[in-house]
Write a protein that holds these residues in place. Structure first.
Motif, mmCIF file in Angstrom:
data_model
loop_
_atom_site.group_PDB
_atom_site.id
_atom_site.type_symbol
_atom_site.label_atom_id
_atom_site.label_comp_id
_atom_site.label_asym_id
_atom_site.label_seq_id
_atom_site.Cartn_x
_atom_site.Cartn_y
_atom_site.Cartn_z
ATOM 1 N N TYR A 105 -4.866 5.136 1.556
ATOM 2 C CA TYR A 105 -4.011 6.262 1.159
ATOM 3 C C TYR A 105 -2.685 6.242 1.929
ATOM 4 O O TYR A 105 -1.617 6.355 1.339
ATOM 5 C CB TYR A 105 -4.749 7.585 1.392
ATOM 6 C CG TYR A 105 -3.918 8.806 1.078
ATOM 7 C CD1 TYR A 105 -3.759 9.233 -0.243
ATOM 8 C CD2 TYR A 105 -3.286 9.526 2.090
ATOM 9 C CE1 TYR A 105 -2.984 10.346 -0.538
ATOM 10 C CE2 TYR A 105 -2.508 10.632 1.803
ATOM 11 C CZ TYR A 105 -2.360 11.042 0.491
ATOM 12 O OH TYR A 105 -1.584 12.136 0.191
ATOM 13 N N CYS A 106 -2.772 6.076 3.244
ATOM 14 C CA CYS A 106 -1.563 6.045 4.074
ATOM 15 C C CYS A 106 -0.652 4.866 3.725
ATOM 16 O O CYS A 106 0.563 4.951 3.874
ATOM 17 C CB CYS A 106 -1.920 5.979 5.557
ATOM 18 S SG CYS A 106 -2.591 7.527 6.194
ATOM 19 N N LYS A 107 -1.259 3.793 3.246
ATOM 20 C CA LYS A 107 -0.470 2.601 2.887
ATOM 21 C C LYS A 107 0.010 2.656 1.441
ATOM 22 O O LYS A 107 0.585 1.698 0.941
ATOM 23 C CB LYS A 107 -1.288 1.339 3.155
ATOM 24 C CG LYS A 107 -1.430 1.093 4.644
ATOM 25 C CD LYS A 107 -2.231 -0.135 4.967
ATOM 26 C CE LYS A 107 -2.179 -0.361 6.470
ATOM 27 N NZ LYS A 107 -3.392 -0.934 6.997
ATOM 28 N N GLY A 108 -0.252 3.791 0.764
ATOM 29 C CA GLY A 108 0.292 3.982 -0.575
ATOM 30 C C GLY A 108 -0.509 3.379 -1.714
ATOM 31 O O GLY A 108 0.001 3.227 -2.818
ATOM 32 N N ILE A 109 -1.755 3.024 -1.467
ATOM 33 C CA ILE A 109 -2.604 2.515 -2.551
ATOM 34 C C ILE A 109 -2.986 3.711 -3.434
ATOM 35 O O ILE A 109 -3.441 4.730 -2.933
ATOM 36 C CB ILE A 109 -3.868 1.834 -1.995
ATOM 37 C CG1 ILE A 109 -3.491 0.725 -1.013
ATOM 38 C CG2 ILE A 109 -4.786 1.371 -3.125
ATOM 39 C CD1 ILE A 109 -3.671 -0.681 -1.438
ATOM 40 N N ARG A 110 -2.791 3.555 -4.733
ATOM 41 C CA ARG A 110 -3.145 4.619 -5.667
ATOM 42 C C ARG A 110 -4.668 4.733 -5.802
ATOM 43 O O ARG A 110 -5.381 3.745 -5.677
ATOM 44 C CB ARG A 110 -2.535 4.350 -7.051
ATOM 45 C CG ARG A 110 -1.027 4.449 -7.087
ATOM 46 C CD ARG A 110 -0.400 4.184 -8.468
ATOM 47 N NE ARG A 110 -1.294 3.639 -9.494
ATOM 48 C CZ ARG A 110 -1.590 2.339 -9.643
ATOM 49 N NH1 ARG A 110 -1.068 1.433 -8.832
ATOM 50 N NH2 ARG A 110 -2.380 1.941 -10.618
ATOM 51 N N LYS A 111 -5.135 5.948 -6.068
ATOM 52 C CA LYS A 111 -6.568 6.207 -6.210
ATOM 53 C C LYS A 111 -7.198 5.264 -7.242
ATOM 54 O O LYS A 111 -8.257 4.682 -6.995
ATOM 55 C CB LYS A 111 -6.789 7.671 -6.633
ATOM 56 C CG LYS A 111 -8.237 8.026 -6.878
ATOM 57 C CD LYS A 111 -8.380 9.460 -7.355
ATOM 58 C CE LYS A 111 -9.804 9.779 -7.745
ATOM 59 N NZ LYS A 111 -9.939 11.126 -8.280
ATOM 60 N N GLU A 113 -6.232 2.322 -8.241
ATOM 61 C CA GLU A 113 -6.276 0.956 -7.729
ATOM 62 C C GLU A 113 -7.400 0.806 -6.704
ATOM 63 O O GLU A 113 -8.155 -0.164 -6.719
ATOM 64 C CB GLU A 113 -4.924 0.609 -7.092
ATOM 65 C CG GLU A 113 -4.818 -0.846 -6.668
ATOM 66 C CD GLU A 113 -3.482 -1.183 -6.018
ATOM 67 O OE1 GLU A 113 -3.339 -2.338 -5.582
ATOM 68 O OE2 GLU A 113 -2.605 -0.304 -5.924
#
Length: 136
Positions: A105-111, A113
């Motif tokens: 989440y902190c690294k910007g991975i979408r749910k 994905e």
């Protein structure tokens, strides 16, 4: 088909833990079958160039968790029955997934994905037939 063990000596993950994880993944993927004999502690240590106490630690943890059976005459084998998930395991699973989810989440991975990645790995194990033979 043989299981290839790859140890990353630069990893922050201890070698015994890397070995333990790879054996569990090997069982899940079908590279190791139930009842299959594993190399002796000494043999595996020589094969991958690590200390035999390290292999021994991995084998003992896997035995304690119910993945391996150790017999003085027959050596170390993959257990015929896989361990059941107990409360401690479920708590640990939640903790691990909690951390991995937070990091993603902190690294910007979408749910979508993130879930897709999880599903791909889980489905890969189901595809090897282990799910049915586990009775789950």
């Amino acid at each position: 088909r043989h299981m290839i063990i790859k140890i990353d000596f630069e990893s922050e993950i201890p070698i015994y833990e890397q070995l333990k994880r790879q054996i569990i993944q090997g069982i899940a993927k079908g590279d190791l079958s139930k009842g299959e004999e594993l190399p002796s502690v000494r043999q595996l240590a020589e094969d991958i160039g690590i200390n035999l106490h390290t292999v021994n630690k991995s084998y003992n943890l896997l035995k304690d968790e119910g993945y391996l059976v150790v017999d003085r005459r027959k050596g170390t084998r993959v257990s015929d029955t896989m361990p059941e998930p107990n409360e401690k395991y479920i708590d640990n699973l939640k903790e691990e997934i909690g951390y991995i989810s937070a990091d993603a989440y902190c690294k910007g991975i979408r749910k979508e994905e993130f879930l897709s990645i999880c599903e791909k790995y889980f489905d890969n194990f189901i595809a090897n037939g282990e799910d049915e033979s586990n009775g789950r």
